[in-house]
Enzyme design. Sequence first.
Site, PDB file in Angstrom:
ATOM      1  N   GLU A   1       0.851  -1.196   0.000  1.00 29.33           N
ATOM      2  CA  GLU A   1       0.000   0.000   0.000  1.00 29.33           C
ATOM      3  C   GLU A   1       0.889   1.248   0.000  1.00 29.33           C
ATOM      4  O   GLU A   1       1.832   1.348   0.779  1.00 29.33           O
ATOM      5  CB  GLU A   1      -0.924  -0.028   1.229  1.00 29.33           C
ATOM      6  CG  GLU A   1      -1.604   1.277   1.590  1.00 29.33           C
ATOM      7  CD  GLU A   1      -2.461   1.899   0.486  1.00 29.33           C
ATOM      8  OE1 GLU A   1      -3.278   1.188  -0.121  1.00 29.33           O
ATOM      9  OE2 GLU A   1      -2.290   3.111   0.229  1.00 29.33           O
TER      10      GLU A   1
ATOM     11  N   ARG B   1     -17.483   5.028   5.677  1.00 26.57           N
ATOM     12  CA  ARG B   1     -16.344   4.410   4.973  1.00 26.57           C
ATOM     13  C   ARG B   1     -15.201   4.033   5.908  1.00 26.57           C
ATOM     14  O   ARG B   1     -14.667   2.923   5.845  1.00 26.57           O
ATOM     15  CB  ARG B   1     -15.803   5.388   3.921  1.00 26.57           C
ATOM     16  CG  ARG B   1     -16.542   5.312   2.638  1.00 26.57           C
ATOM     17  CD  ARG B   1     -15.957   6.275   1.627  1.00 26.57           C
ATOM     18  NE  ARG B   1     -16.775   6.250   0.448  1.00 26.57           N
ATOM     19  CZ  ARG B   1     -16.464   5.615  -0.671  1.00 26.57           C
ATOM     20  NH1 ARG B   1     -15.326   4.983  -0.770  1.00 26.57           N
ATOM     21  NH2 ARG B   1     -17.283   5.615  -1.694  1.00 26.57           N
TER      22      ARG B   1
ATOM     23  N   ARG C   1     -19.633  16.209  -1.617  1.00 29.32           N
ATOM     24  CA  ARG C   1     -20.029  15.234  -0.601  1.00 29.32           C
ATOM     25  C   ARG C   1     -19.695  15.801   0.764  1.00 29.32           C
ATOM     26  O   ARG C   1     -18.702  16.508   0.923  1.00 29.32           O
ATOM     27  CB  ARG C   1     -19.231  13.929  -0.748  1.00 29.32           C
ATOM     28  CG  ARG C   1     -19.296  13.315  -2.076  1.00 29.32           C
ATOM     29  CD  ARG C   1     -18.323  12.169  -2.161  1.00 29.32           C
ATOM     30  NE  ARG C   1     -18.855  10.969  -1.570  1.00 29.32           N
ATOM     31  CZ  ARG C   1     -18.115   9.937  -1.228  1.00 29.32           C
ATOM     32  NH1 ARG C   1     -16.820   9.973  -1.353  1.00 29.32           N
ATOM     33  NH2 ARG C   1     -18.669   8.862  -0.731  1.00 29.32           N
TER      34      ARG C   1
ATOM     35  N   ASP D   1     -11.639  -0.497  -8.804  1.00 30.53           N
ATOM     36  CA  ASP D   1     -11.633   0.713  -9.627  1.00 30.53           C
ATOM     37  C   ASP D   1     -10.520   0.734 -10.659  1.00 30.53           C
ATOM     38  O   ASP D   1     -10.656   1.371 -11.698  1.00 30.53           O
ATOM     39  CB  ASP D   1     -11.503   1.958  -8.735  1.00 30.53           C
ATOM     40  CG  ASP D   1     -12.863   2.512  -8.335  1.00 30.53           C
ATOM     41  OD1 ASP D   1     -13.870   1.789  -8.492  1.00 30.53           O
ATOM     42  OD2 ASP D   1     -12.928   3.670  -7.868  1.00 30.53           O
TER      43      ASP D   1
ATOM     44  N   ALA E   1     -17.846   0.219  -5.253  1.00 30.19           N
ATOM     45  CA  ALA E   1     -17.181  -0.552  -4.196  1.00 30.19           C
ATOM     46  C   ALA E   1     -17.804  -1.952  -4.113  1.00 30.19           C
ATOM     47  O   ALA E   1     -17.107  -2.936  -3.871  1.00 30.19           O
ATOM     48  CB  ALA E   1     -17.293   0.165  -2.860  1.00 30.19           C
TER      49      ALA E   1
HETATM   50  C1  LIG Z   1     -18.654  10.416  -4.730  1.00 28.71           C
HETATM   51  C2  LIG Z   1     -18.561   8.918  -4.725  1.00 28.71           C
HETATM   52  C3  LIG Z   1     -19.530   8.164  -4.057  1.00 28.71           C
HETATM   53  C4  LIG Z   1     -19.496   6.749  -4.088  1.00 28.71           C
HETATM   54  N1  LIG Z   1     -20.443   6.030  -3.437  1.00 28.71           N
HETATM   55  C5  LIG Z   1     -20.437   4.673  -3.508  1.00 28.71           C
HETATM   56  C6  LIG Z   1     -21.436   3.885  -2.857  1.00 28.71           C
HETATM   57  O1  LIG Z   1     -22.327   4.388  -2.163  1.00 28.71           O
HETATM   58  N2  LIG Z   1     -21.372   2.517  -3.012  1.00 28.71           N
HETATM   59  C7  LIG Z   1     -20.406   1.901  -3.745  1.00 28.71           C
HETATM   60  O2  LIG Z   1     -20.406   0.656  -3.870  1.00 28.71           O
HETATM   61  N3  LIG Z   1     -19.425   2.625  -4.353  1.00 28.71           N
HETATM   62  C8  LIG Z   1     -19.426   3.986  -4.255  1.00 28.71           C
HETATM   63  N4  LIG Z   1     -18.420   4.712  -4.860  1.00 28.71           N
HETATM   64  C9  LIG Z   1     -17.344   3.992  -5.576  1.00 28.71           C
HETATM   65  C10 LIG Z   1     -16.285   3.481  -4.589  1.00 28.71           C
HETATM   66  O3  LIG Z   1     -15.825   4.531  -3.773  1.00 28.71           O
HETATM   67  C11 LIG Z   1     -15.098   2.891  -5.345  1.00 28.71           C
HETATM   68  O4  LIG Z   1     -15.555   2.038  -6.366  1.00 28.71           O
HETATM   69  C12 LIG Z   1     -14.182   2.083  -4.398  1.00 28.71           C
HETATM   70  O5  LIG Z   1     -13.746   2.879  -3.323  1.00 28.71           O
HETATM   71  C13 LIG Z   1     -12.990   1.531  -5.167  1.00 28.71           C
HETATM   72  O6  LIG Z   1     -12.154   0.822  -4.299  1.00 28.71           O
HETATM   73  P1  LIG Z   1     -10.693   0.340  -4.779  1.00 28.71           P
HETATM   74  O7  LIG Z   1     -10.118  -0.390  -3.619  1.00 28.71           O
HETATM   75  O8  LIG Z   1     -10.795  -0.337  -6.088  1.00 28.71           O
HETATM   76  O9  LIG Z   1      -9.888   1.691  -5.053  1.00 28.71           O
HETATM   77  P2  LIG Z   1      -9.422   2.827  -4.030  1.00 28.71           P
HETATM   78  O10 LIG Z   1     -10.430   3.020  -2.956  1.00 28.71           O
HETATM   79  O11 LIG Z   1      -9.064   4.005  -4.855  1.00 28.71           O
HETATM   80  O12 LIG Z   1      -8.123   2.238  -3.327  1.00 28.71           O
HETATM   81  C14 LIG Z   1      -6.882   2.203  -3.992  1.00 28.71           C
HETATM   82  C15 LIG Z   1      -5.769   1.993  -2.972  1.00 28.71           C
HETATM   83  O13 LIG Z   1      -4.555   1.828  -3.685  1.00 28.71           O
HETATM   84  C16 LIG Z   1      -3.544   2.662  -3.135  1.00 28.71           C
HETATM   85  N5  LIG Z   1      -2.623   2.996  -4.239  1.00 28.71           N
HETATM   86  C17 LIG Z   1      -2.851   3.851  -5.270  1.00 28.71           C
HETATM   87  N6  LIG Z   1      -1.800   3.857  -6.111  1.00 28.71           N
HETATM   88  C18 LIG Z   1      -0.895   2.973  -5.602  1.00 28.71           C
HETATM   89  C19 LIG Z   1       0.390   2.536  -6.037  1.00 28.71           C
HETATM   90  N7  LIG Z   1       0.948   2.997  -7.172  1.00 28.71           N
HETATM   91  N8  LIG Z   1       1.055   1.636  -5.259  1.00 28.71           N
HETATM   92  C20 LIG Z   1       0.490   1.149  -4.110  1.00 28.71           C
HETATM   93  N9  LIG Z   1      -0.734   1.531  -3.663  1.00 28.71           N
HETATM   94  C21 LIG Z   1      -1.411   2.432  -4.407  1.00 28.71           C
HETATM   95  C22 LIG Z   1      -4.299   3.841  -2.574  1.00 28.71           C
HETATM   96  O14 LIG Z   1      -3.563   4.496  -1.557  1.00 28.71           O
HETATM   97  C23 LIG Z   1      -5.572   3.179  -2.039  1.00 28.71           C
HETATM   98  O15 LIG Z   1      -5.409   2.703  -0.722  1.00 28.71           O
HETATM   99  C24 LIG Z   1     -18.447   6.108  -4.819  1.00 28.71           C
HETATM  100  C25 LIG Z   1     -17.469   6.869  -5.464  1.00 28.71           C
HETATM  101  C26 LIG Z   1     -17.501   8.253  -5.414  1.00 28.71           C
HETATM  102  C27 LIG Z   1     -16.439   9.025  -6.146  1.00 28.71           C
END
Ligand SMILES: Cc1cc2nc3c(=O)[nH]c(=O)nc-3n(C[C@H](O)[C@H](O)[C@H](O)COP(=O)(O)OP(=O)(O)OC[C@H]3O[C@@H](n4cnc5c(N)ncnc54)[C@H](O)[C@@H]3O)c2cc1C
Length: 441
Positions: free
Chosen positions: A50, A139, A227, A326, A339
């Site tokens: 991370e 969250r 938000r 994502d 998410a």
């Molecule tokens: C306004 C808004 C509201 C939302 N509401 C909802 C909801 O109600 N319900 C729902 O299901 N979804 C919702 N979402 C979508 C949801 O937030 C995302 O789909 C979800 O958080 C994605 O999770 P992730 O772990 O794939 O990515 P992220 O949460 O972006 O996590 C990525 C992780 O990787 C780390 N990282 C980044 N680059 C590197 C690197 N090069 N090397 C090592 N680590 C790295 C970061 O520090 C982070 O910890 C919402 C999104 C937004 C923008």
Amino acid sequence: MSSESTSSINDSSSRPLNVAIIGGGIGGLSLLIGLLHNANLNVIKPHIYEAAAKFSEIGAGVGFGPNAIESMRVVSPEFQQRFFAMATDADPEVVNGVEVPVWNEMRMGMDGKSEKCPLKAGDVITKVCFSAWKKNVHRAHFLDEMVSMLPGGTGEGFVTFGKRCTDIQDGEGGKGVVIKFADGMEAEADAVIGCDGVKSRVRPILLRKIGDEEGINPRFSGKYAYRGLIPIDEAVATIGDVAKRSHMWYGYDGHFVCFPFDGKWESQDWVLPATVEEALEDFVDWPDNIRKMVQSLQKPDKWMLFEHPPAKSYCDEAGKICLLGDCAHASTPHHGAGAGMAIEDSAVLSRLLGALEQPDPRALAAAFRSYDTARRVRTQKLVTTSRDAALLYEFQTPGILDDIEKVRKNVQERLRWIWDLDVEQHCMEAVNRLKEEVKLL
Ligand SMILES: Cc1cc2nc3c(=O)[nH]c(=O)nc-3n(C[C@H](O)[C@H](O)[C@H](O)COP(=O)(O)OP(=O)(O)OC[C@H]3O[C@@H](n4cnc5c(N)ncnc54)[C@H](O)[C@@H]3O)c2cc1C
């Protein structure tokens, strides 16, 4: 231990396959929990790298539909139980249907001047029935619960912080990969699973490798969102008891979403700076009660909403890089399902890797391919329908605009395909496909 089994794979090696998970957000953490529950650690050894100094989430609430909550059970039954313990209970009125009113009656005309619209503020467009399973959580609280499920309550031995991945190269003799980090450190692994979000570093590395330049960069959706949190008493005083339920207002060129959750979390780490004044400028034509809600936002943040163009694949043929969450399929948040899709991804991938009986890189590659087949169409559909939803809520859909009957019909049905997934069946199909492929190795 493995909960599914594949046919025997002959090419065994004496050590487990090292799988590096890049990123520890909801995607990376749910995958790690899923692997610790579903996989045999003598076959698959997962480790999160991370970038940040600790696990953290930006933003306030996050809502999950039945598909996501059922996926939590597949990831680990304890995960689902903990979620139920922390999530808000579904309000019967939410289950039976919440009225969606129009918020404004003015819109920006082609000449840049405001013009009167056919719908009136307060007109009820439709009732949206949320499932009894649709639940919201804070969250940071959610992430904390996930972390506390890791070995030792912190994931020690399975997580390294402060490691920002910058590059992934083939290992010596073409075997495995070497991961490079911003601090100069390198780590070897058999494969990498990118869980590094919309600004992923892993995604461009994979897509360049498979010749998909067009899929690399996230694109601006043309929409943005404010938000923030409002204390529940203040929200009720402003808009009445409806503040206690998930609900929305639709309107010309903008929409407003409000959902309650247990907001006892005190940390401010997840808040990004934005100002109420800035938000009020955008809400200038809105009715007084909504403007008051905006005025009550505590430290709002502003999100420019990006999405990914469709990737041609979520993995390479050699089974060295795979994408999840994502970084594979970032979507706008208009269906509140991104998410949830990341947790679905983790359910499928952890079941697939849990089906491997031997640490064979060829079987790992087959598991990634089966995951890609299971997940790509469904998750990319979310990107498209989520973008379309914003147009619908803001009366901008070509051929529908503010035709209430058409909007109503569309709204009532558009979340069904997300919520109604048979998660167990979905995982089983992926595992069966893997078993067939493994037989041919
Ligand atoms: C306004 C808004 C509201 C939302 N509401 C909802 C909801 O109600 N319900 C729902 O299901 N979804 C919702 N979402 C979508 C949801 O937030 C995302 O789909 C979800 O958080 C994605 O999770 P992730 O772990 O794939 O990515 P992220 O949460 O972006 O996590 C990525 C992780 O990787 C780390 N990282 C980044 N680059 C590197 C690197 N090069 N090397 C090592 N680590 C790295 C970061 O520090 C982070 O910890 C919402 C999104 C937004 C923008």
